[in-house]
Design a protein around this motif. Structure first.
Motif, short mmCIF file in Angstrom:
data_model
loop_
_atom_site.label_atom_id
_atom_site.label_comp_id
_atom_site.label_asym_id
_atom_site.label_seq_id
_atom_site.Cartn_x
_atom_site.Cartn_y
_atom_site.Cartn_z
N GLU A 39 7.32 14.71 2.84
CA GLU A 39 7.42 15.60 4.00
C GLU A 39 6.46 15.18 5.11
OE1 GLU A 39 7.81 19.89 3.54
OE2 GLU A 39 8.45 19.54 1.47
N ASP A 40 5.32 14.64 4.72
CA ASP A 40 4.38 14.12 5.72
C ASP A 40 4.81 12.76 6.24
OD1 ASP A 40 2.76 16.34 5.50
OD2 ASP A 40 1.24 15.37 4.25
N LEU A 41 5.41 11.97 5.40
CA LEU A 41 5.73 10.58 5.70
C LEU A 41 7.03 10.40 6.48
CD1 LEU A 41 4.52 7.79 4.94
CD2 LEU A 41 5.93 7.87 2.89
N CYS A 42 8.04 11.20 6.16
CA CYS A 42 9.38 11.01 6.71
C CYS A 42 9.86 12.27 7.43
CB CYS A 42 10.37 10.73 5.57
SG CYS A 42 9.99 9.29 4.57
N THR A 43 10.88 12.08 8.24
CA THR A 43 11.53 13.24 8.83
C THR A 43 12.45 13.85 7.77
OG1 THR A 43 13.49 12.04 9.59
CG2 THR A 43 11.58 12.12 11.10
N ILE A 44 12.85 15.08 7.99
CA ILE A 44 13.78 15.74 7.06
C ILE A 44 15.07 14.93 6.95
CG2 ILE A 44 15.22 17.80 6.74
CD1 ILE A 44 12.85 19.39 7.99
N ASN A 45 15.57 14.45 8.08
CA ASN A 45 16.81 13.65 8.06
C ASN A 45 16.65 12.36 7.26
OD1 ASN A 45 18.24 15.51 9.57
ND2 ASN A 45 17.87 14.47 11.51
N GLU A 46 15.50 11.73 7.34
CA GLU A 46 15.27 10.51 6.56
C GLU A 46 15.25 10.80 5.07
OE1 GLU A 46 12.60 7.96 9.80
OE2 GLU A 46 11.60 9.43 8.50
N LYS A 53 0.83 -1.21 0.00
CA LYS A 53 0.00 0.00 0.00
C LYS A 53 0.86 1.26 0.00
CE LYS A 53 -4.10 -1.95 2.22
NZ LYS A 53 -4.95 -1.94 3.42
N LEU A 54 1.94 1.25 0.76
CA LEU A 54 2.85 2.39 0.77
C LEU A 54 3.39 2.64 -0.63
CD1 LEU A 54 4.80 4.51 1.99
CD2 LEU A 54 6.38 2.61 2.44
N PHE A 55 3.89 1.60 -1.28
CA PHE A 55 4.46 1.76 -2.61
C PHE A 55 3.41 2.18 -3.64
CE2 PHE A 55 8.02 -1.32 -1.26
CZ PHE A 55 8.74 -0.27 -0.71
N GLU A 56 2.18 1.70 -3.48
CA GLU A 56 1.09 2.15 -4.35
C GLU A 56 0.86 3.65 -4.18
OE1 GLU A 56 -2.33 -0.33 -3.65
OE2 GLU A 56 -1.23 -2.13 -4.24
N CYS A 57 0.93 4.12 -2.95
CA CYS A 57 0.78 5.56 -2.69
C CYS A 57 1.90 6.36 -3.34
CB CYS A 57 0.76 5.85 -1.19
SG CYS A 57 -0.73 5.31 -0.36
N ILE A 58 3.12 5.86 -3.20
CA ILE A 58 4.26 6.56 -3.82
C ILE A 58 4.10 6.58 -5.34
CG2 ILE A 58 6.76 6.45 -4.23
CD1 ILE A 58 6.96 5.27 -1.32
N LEU A 59 3.73 5.46 -5.91
CA LEU A 59 3.55 5.39 -7.37
C LEU A 59 2.40 6.25 -7.87
CD1 LEU A 59 4.17 1.58 -7.93
CD2 LEU A 59 5.60 3.48 -8.75
N SER A 60 1.47 6.60 -7.00
CA SER A 60 0.35 7.44 -7.42
C SER A 60 0.72 8.91 -7.56
CB SER A 60 -0.83 7.29 -6.45
OG SER A 60 -0.57 7.99 -5.24
N MET A 61 1.88 9.31 -7.03
CA MET A 61 2.32 10.70 -7.15
C MET A 61 2.67 10.98 -8.61
SD MET A 61 2.05 11.88 -4.04
CE MET A 61 0.63 10.77 -3.96
N GLU A 62 2.23 12.14 -9.11
CA GLU A 62 2.42 12.45 -10.52
C GLU A 62 3.51 13.49 -10.78
OE1 GLU A 62 -1.41 13.45 -12.10
OE2 GLU A 62 -2.21 11.46 -11.70
N THR A 63 3.92 14.23 -9.77
CA THR A 63 4.93 15.27 -9.97
C THR A 63 5.94 15.23 -8.82
OG1 THR A 63 3.73 16.95 -8.71
CG2 THR A 63 3.22 16.80 -11.09
N VAL A 64 7.05 15.90 -9.05
CA VAL A 64 8.05 16.01 -7.98
C VAL A 64 7.44 16.74 -6.80
CG1 VAL A 64 10.26 17.06 -7.36
CG2 VAL A 64 10.02 15.87 -9.55
N GLU A 65 6.65 17.77 -7.07
CA GLU A 65 6.01 18.53 -5.99
C GLU A 65 5.10 17.63 -5.15
OE1 GLU A 65 5.44 21.32 -3.33
OE2 GLU A 65 6.83 21.56 -4.98
N GLU A 66 4.34 16.76 -5.79
CA GLU A 66 3.49 15.83 -5.05
C GLU A 66 4.34 14.87 -4.20
OE1 GLU A 66 0.89 13.86 -7.82
OE2 GLU A 66 -0.40 15.62 -8.04
N CYS A 67 5.49 14.46 -4.73
CA CYS A 67 6.40 13.61 -3.94
C CYS A 67 6.90 14.35 -2.72
CB CYS A 67 7.57 13.14 -4.80
SG CYS A 67 7.12 11.83 -5.96
#
Length: 103
Positions: A31-38, A12-26
């Motif tokens: 930014e919601d999913l990971c810390t800045i350091n990650e 499900k995580l990878f499906e969410c990532i693959l659903s992003m269509e632009t760099v901005e969406e990524c």
């Protein structure tokens, strides 16, 4: 594929990532999913992989990216003995850039 990470939640995580269509969406998702350091650590590993693929030395890579030799070595091991995920991503980005440059 590593059976330790393959499961329904990871799918499900990878499906969410693959659903992003632009760099901005990524950016929004990560930014919601990971810390800045990650995010920075993942980005650093991708740059290390690209530089290794371009036959740069460990010294050059460490100077440019700030990565430790342990990180560089780990990425290098994945490039040679891993699942080819780094190589697939690097080759696709190169191909996309070449296509854009030729248009």
């Amino acid at each position: 594929m590593n059976k330790k990470i393959k499961n329904e939640l990871t799918d499900k995580l990878f499906e969410c990532i693959l659903s992003m269509e632009t760099v901005e969406e990524c950016y929004q998702l990560f930014e919601d999913l990971c810390t800045i350091n990650e995010i920075q650590a993942i980005a650093q590993r991708m740059e290390v992989a690209a530089m290794l693929d371009a036959k740069r030395t460990y010294v050059e890579i460490a100077e440019k990216t700030g990565a430790s030799t342990a990180t560089i070595s780990r990425v290098n091991r994945c490039l040679h003995y891993g699942t080819d995920g780094y190589k697939l991503a690097i080759d696709r980005v190169k191909a996309k850039k070449e296509k854009e440059d030729s248009e």
